[in-house]
Design a protein around this motif. Structure first.
Motif, PDB file in Angstrom:
ATOM      1  N   PHE A 151       0.846  -1.191   0.000  1.00  0.00           N
ATOM      2  CA  PHE A 151       0.000   0.000   0.000  1.00  0.00           C
ATOM      3  C   PHE A 151       0.883   1.243   0.000  1.00  0.00           C
ATOM      4  N   ALA A 152       0.322   2.328  -0.493  1.00  0.00           N
ATOM      5  CA  ALA A 152       1.079   3.573  -0.628  1.00  0.00           C
ATOM      6  C   ALA A 152       0.403   4.680   0.172  1.00  0.00           C
ATOM      7  N   LEU A 153       1.192   5.622   0.633  1.00  0.00           N
ATOM      8  CA  LEU A 153       0.634   6.796   1.307  1.00  0.00           C
ATOM      9  C   LEU A 153       0.019   7.751   0.292  1.00  0.00           C
ATOM     10  N   PHE A 154       0.579   7.740  -0.895  1.00  0.00           N
ATOM     11  CA  PHE A 154       0.062   8.579  -1.990  1.00  0.00           C
ATOM     12  C   PHE A 154       0.435   7.921  -3.299  1.00  0.00           C
ATOM     13  N   LYS A 155      -0.490   7.960  -4.270  1.00  0.00           N
ATOM     14  CA  LYS A 155      -0.155   7.472  -5.610  1.00  0.00           C
ATOM     15  C   LYS A 155      -1.056   8.116  -6.644  1.00  0.00           C
ATOM     16  N   LYS A 156      -0.504   8.278  -7.820  1.00  0.00           N
ATOM     17  CA  LYS A 156      -1.262   8.854  -8.935  1.00  0.00           C
ATOM     18  C   LYS A 156      -0.679   8.323 -10.222  1.00  0.00           C
ATOM     19  N   LYS A 157      -1.540   7.823 -11.092  1.00  0.00           N
ATOM     20  CA  LYS A 157      -1.077   7.260 -12.358  1.00  0.00           C
ATOM     21  C   LYS A 157      -1.176   8.302 -13.455  1.00  0.00           C
ATOM     22  N   VAL A 158      -0.072   8.477 -14.156  1.00  0.00           N
ATOM     23  CA  VAL A 158      -0.025   9.394 -15.290  1.00  0.00           C
ATOM     24  C   VAL A 158       0.549   8.621 -16.464  1.00  0.00           C
ATOM     25  N   GLY A 159      -0.269   8.396 -17.474  1.00  0.00           N
ATOM     26  CA  GLY A 159       0.170   7.570 -18.596  1.00  0.00           C
ATOM     27  C   GLY A 159       0.388   6.138 -18.146  1.00  0.00           C
ATOM     28  N   ASP A 160       1.537   5.571 -18.478  1.00  0.00           N
ATOM     29  CA  ASP A 160       1.842   4.190 -18.088  1.00  0.00           C
ATOM     30  C   ASP A 160       2.454   4.095 -16.690  1.00  0.00           C
ATOM     31  N   THR A 161       2.802   5.230 -16.107  1.00  0.00           N
ATOM     32  CA  THR A 161       3.581   5.230 -14.859  1.00  0.00           C
ATOM     33  C   THR A 161       2.747   5.640 -13.656  1.00  0.00           C
ATOM     34  N   GLU A 162       2.888   4.851 -12.580  1.00  0.00           N
ATOM     35  CA  GLU A 162       2.260   5.193 -11.303  1.00  0.00           C
ATOM     36  C   GLU A 162       3.307   5.868 -10.417  1.00  0.00           C
ATOM     37  N   TYR A 163       3.029   7.108 -10.016  1.00  0.00           N
ATOM     38  CA  TYR A 163       3.935   7.861  -9.146  1.00  0.00           C
ATOM     39  C   TYR A 163       3.385   7.806  -7.723  1.00  0.00           C
ATOM     40  N   GLY A 164       4.267   7.610  -6.736  1.00  0.00           N
ATOM     41  CA  GLY A 164       3.749   7.507  -5.383  1.00  0.00           C
ATOM     42  C   GLY A 164       4.809   7.655  -4.301  1.00  0.00           C
ATOM     43  N   ILE A 165       4.296   7.665  -3.056  1.00  0.00           N
ATOM     44  CA  ILE A 165       5.138   7.672  -1.858  1.00  0.00           C
ATOM     45  C   ILE A 165       4.762   6.447  -1.045  1.00  0.00           C
ATOM     46  N   GLY A 166       5.728   5.567  -0.821  1.00  0.00           N
ATOM     47  CA  GLY A 166       5.450   4.337  -0.098  1.00  0.00           C
ATOM     48  C   GLY A 166       5.439   4.537   1.408  1.00  0.00           C
ATOM     49  N   TRP A 167       5.050   3.497   2.117  1.00  0.00           N
ATOM     50  CA  TRP A 167       4.952   3.567   3.579  1.00  0.00           C
ATOM     51  C   TRP A 167       6.232   3.125   4.265  1.00  0.00           C
ATOM     52  N   PHE A 168       7.087   2.388   3.554  1.00  0.00           N
ATOM     53  CA  PHE A 168       8.300   1.832   4.155  1.00  0.00           C
ATOM     54  C   PHE A 168       9.465   2.768   3.849  1.00  0.00           C
ATOM     55  N   PRO A 169       9.889   3.577   4.829  1.00  0.00           N
ATOM     56  CA  PRO A 169      10.832   4.679   4.558  1.00  0.00           C
ATOM     57  C   PRO A 169      12.269   4.222   4.408  1.00  0.00           C
TER      58      PRO A 169
END
Length: 448
Positions: free
Chosen positions: A55-73
């Motif tokens: 699971f991610a704290l934040f994610k957003k898909k743009v085109g083929d790529t999912e951009y995000g911030i994970g929970w495991f630092p």
């Protein structure tokens, strides 16, 4: 509060470095028209198992790529289609390569993608040091200036033959212009210091294991520039106010305290600590005349003064071109120091426990006060060190992937997916072991 400031600086620095490192892989993959499935700061799974706690704290898909911030630092990653790494299962790569996959591209393109992160970290390090030098120039003390009064020798320096007041003439036959180069030369093999003491010249060769003792930190500092000083400020309500109550004034110079001579500021603090909670007799020089004062030392070993260094520093301003050259040299000197450090570890001259620091140790280097100049300087150091570490030929690191690709380019043969998968697993275990060692070493040092 200081702990939060340390942690905040470390997290910000690592976030910048990891994001830009992964951007190096991302942009080169896009350049060669590879599909990038994910670009994440931190992991969105329990590293190193990509199928656990997704699971991610934040994610957003743009085109083929999912951009995000994970929970495991812990770091970050880009997931490039058709590539074997810690983020995906090699069993998914048993089909025929697609033209937009990593494995479907020529080896030289894949090599550039693997080196993209390292290249960006190197560029970032150079840019940071370039900016620092152009913005602030350079302040340093020359060796000749220090030699007017001599060095201050810490306890460990005294044990190998140095004495406070010694003048450094050369190190390994070289005469450094800047004094700050002198302590760094301990990284050289069989470092030999030529000194002058009371008009006589002698050589001091650092013994085997000296660097390990110094890194251990138990015996204090090595050599420093001796810091002649006078009083810059006398605080009425700080450090118990002992100096203020005794009548110490701005411009006064200490000659002796508690029966011991005081020439350098470094000599004063240990004397005060030895006499904390007591009243000491101090001989001071006030405009050429000697006077005696009775000064009360607080229970913390303070008397409420601020020193004014009498060492003359040299300042250099740089043009843009000069700053780039200075920044480039300074940045790659970090890589050279890392190489020398690894050599010392493998030769057994420095133990890994003294040489390796984890996040806690690095955070302490940032310090408990937010200083942007110090922050960017240390971020530059970390950027160059991160590039060096990632270039190591360990499977799971960029350098490990590069070794496979160079082998493929030389032989024309691609290692099997099974071989790459096993190498990735072995490399991941090595990295986890190093991480556990670094964290454990930090914790051990805290309790120690």
């Amino acid at each position: 509060m200081e702990g939060l400031v340390m942690a905040g600086q470390l997290i910000l620095a690592l976030s910048i470095l990891v994001s830009l490192h992964e951007f190096g892989h991302y942009i080169t993959a896009k350049w060669f028209k590879m599909r990038v499935d994910k670009f994440y700061l931190f992991f969105d799974f329990l590293f190193p198992v990509p199928t656990v706690l997704n699971f991610a704290l934040f994610k957003k898909k743009v085109g083929d790529t999912e951009y995000g911030i994970g929970w495991f630092p812990l770091g970050g990653y880009v997931s490039i289609a058709g590539m074997i790494d810690e983020t995906q299962d090699a069993s998914k790569l048993s089909t025929v390569p697609e033209p937009w996959e990593f494995r479907g591209k020529p080896a030289w393109q894949r090599l550039i993608v693997m080196l993209g992160g390292i290249i960006v970290n190197l560029i970032l390090g150079v840019l940071i040091f370039w900016g620092i030098r152009y913005n602030s120039g350079d302040n340093y003390v020359t060796l000749s200036e220090v030699n007017k009064q001599g060095i201050y020798a810490g306890k460990i320096a005294e044990e190998v033959g140095f004495k406070t007041g010694d003048k450094i003439l050369a190190v390994n036959g070289k005469v450094p212009v800047r004094f700050d180069e002198v302590p760094k030369l301990i990284m050289e093999d069989d470092a030999k210091y030529t000194i002058e003491r009371n008009g006589e010249t002698k050589d001091i060769t650092l013994p085997k294991g000296f660097l390990d003792q110094l890194a251990n930190g138990k015996k204090g500092e090595f050599i420093q520039e001796g810091l002649p000083f006078d009083i810059k400020e006398v605080a009425e309500n700080e450090g118990g106010g002992g100096a203020f109550k005794a009548g110490l004034k701005v411009g006064d110079k200490f000659v002796g305290v508690a029966g011991k001579p005081v020439k350098f500021y470094q000599e004063l603090a240990p004397i005060l600590m030895e006499n904390k909670g007591k009243i000491v007799t101090a001989i001071i020089d006030r405009k050429g005349a000697l006077d005696t004062l009775k000064i009360s030392v607080s229970s913390e070993g303070k008397i409420g003064i601020r020193p004014n260094s009498l060492l003359k520093s040299t300042h250099e301003d740089y043009t843009i071109g000069q700053a780039f050259n200075a920044g480039f040299v300074e940045a790659f000197a970090v890589v050279g120091t890392n190489l020398k450090g690894f050599k010392k570890i493998f030769k057994g001259e420095v133990s890994a426990s003294n040489a390796v620091s984890g996040p806690v140790g690095i955070a302490k280097i940032f310090g408990g006060k937010w200083d942007w100049a110090n922050f960017w300087f240390l971020t530059g150091l970390l950027s160059m060190s991160l590039a060096f570490m990632n270039a190591l030929p360990i499977p799971a690191l960029d350098g490990g992937h590069a070794i496979f690709l160079i082998w493929e380019m030389i032989t024309g043969k691609t290692p099997s997916i099974r071989v790459q998968e096993i190498a990735q697993q072995v490399g991941t275990v090595i990295l986890l072991g190093l991480m556990v060692f670094a964290f454990g070493n930090d914790i051990f040092k805290i309790f120690k």
